[in-house]
Design a protein around this motif. Structure first.
Motif: not given
Ligand code: KG4
Ligand code: ZN
Length: 344
Positions: A163-166, A180-182
């Motif tokens: 999902l974070g990748e998306a 990109g998420g934030p």
């Molecule tokens: O858990 P994490 O810090 O690292 C991993 O283990 O992958 O997660 C990072 C992911 C990234 O894809 C980032 O874009 C997403 O989490 N992320 C978010 C938000 N903050 C971080 N996605 C959506 N909304 C956010 N506010």
């Protein structure tokens, strides 16, 4: 009472923290490498490993100074041993081994996902096993039942993108930068989430798995059509992603049996709209809902130190010659999913 040093270096965050078994975070430091990787639109493994090697030792010294304790006061040392980028993982794990040998305390070679999975219990002392966990990060999208320390049963995973990748790919398409998420979340606030009819992959299917590749392609087509404002694309994407998550999670919860709570962890759990939708889902089912504070959701070392505290309390530790594991599923019994790549 014990004190554990935690080290995290599996991706692009270098972090160290000292956490006590009574849940006090005695000191923590985190250094992101966003600027080093930004020109490439993603994490470059060699750059990450070098940055971890430069930053980790001074960072560990800094947390000891801040907490006013010495190596000899520690009860265990925990480091992420996988899954992740092998160069970075090695930097953290080798440092932890050396310190564990010097201090003559147990080494905890931790699964990074276990850090995320147990982090809600650092924030919420009342959270009891077994709980349902939605783990949504840059590399993973899973639903697990957390039955105890070291006991994880996976009910759902993604068959393609995490999902974070998306979120990160959507940000890249819209030119918002990395991570990109934030940025997507911020822009989505100014857009109309019903402006673009984006697909909801797998919604309605009886298996609880996730898929986000088709959604990302639809975002690309919407952008390239030139018909839509970036804010509307961001908002419509975020809503589609949330609809996928709540639908899929509902199926996984039905399959899981009784749990004490619904919990979300991992970087995407920092997203306020996602949290609101999960709260509503939990309310519907009469389940308490917990999400760690955003700083504990994204990668950090306090969650690794805390998982070390939990393992210390349950008498688990690892030998000093334990190997790093670039791939490491939390539930070794989980069946591979049709169509799944390396992300299971
Ligand atoms: O858990 P994490 O810090 O690292 C991993 O283990 O992958 O997660 C990072 C992911 C990234 O894809 C980032 O874009 C997403 O989490 N992320 C978010 C938000 N903050 C971080 N996605 C959506 N909304 C956010 N506010
Ligand atoms: Zn993570």
């Amino acid at each position: 009472m014990g004190v554990v040093l935690g080290i995290e270096s599996s991706c692009d965050e270098t972090a160290a923290a000292l956490v006590a078994s009574d849940r006090r975070i005695l000191a923590q430091r985190i250094a992101s490498q966003d600027e080093a990787h930004a020109p490439y639109g993603g994490v470059v493994p060699e750059i990450a490993a070098r940055a971890h090697a430069e930053r980790l030792a001074p960072m560990i010294e800094a947390v000891f100074d801040e907490a006013g304790i010495a190596l000899t006061d520690l009860d265990a040392i925990a480091a992420t041993a996988g899954p992740g980028l092998i160069g970075g993982v090695m930097v953290g794990l080798v440092s932890a081994k050396a310190l564990a040998m010097a201090a003559d305390v147990p080494l905890m070679a931790l699964n990074h996902l276990e850090g995320h999975a147990l982090s809600p219990r650092l924030a919420d002392p009342a959270l009891e096993f077994p709980y349902a966990l939605l783990l949504v990060s840059g590399g993973h999208c899973q639903v697990l039942r957390v039955d105890g320390v070291g006991r994880y049963r996976r009910f759902a995973t993604t068959i393609d993108d995490a999902l974070g990748e998306a979120f990160d790919k959507t940000a890249k398409i819209l030119g918002l930068g990395f991570p990109g998420g934030p940025a997507v979340e911020k822009l989505a606030k100014e857009g109309d989430c019903a402006a673009i009819p984006l697909p909801r992959p797998l919604v309605g299917s009886g298996e609880p798995h996730f898929s986000f590749a088709g959604l990302k392609s639809a975002v690309l087509r919407a952008h390239e059509s030139g018909q839509y404002a970036a804010a509307d694309i961001a908002a419509s994407f975020q809503q589609a992603a949330i609809d996928c998550v709540t639908d899929r999670l509902g199926i996984a919860l039905d399959a899981m049996g009784p749990v004490t709570a619904l919990v979300v962890a991992g970087g995407v759990a920092a997203n306020a709209s996602m949290r609101a939708a999960l709260q509503a889902l939990a309310d519907d089912r009469g389940l308490p809902f917990t999400a760690p504070p955003p700083a504990l959701c994204t990668d950090n070392a306090a969650m690794i130190a805390w998982a070390g505290c939990e393992r210390l309390a349950s008498g688990q530790s690892d030998p000093l010659d334990v190997a790093a594991r670039p791939r490491w599923p939390l539930d070794p019994e989980a069946e591979p999913v049709r169509g799944a790549g390396v992300k299971g």
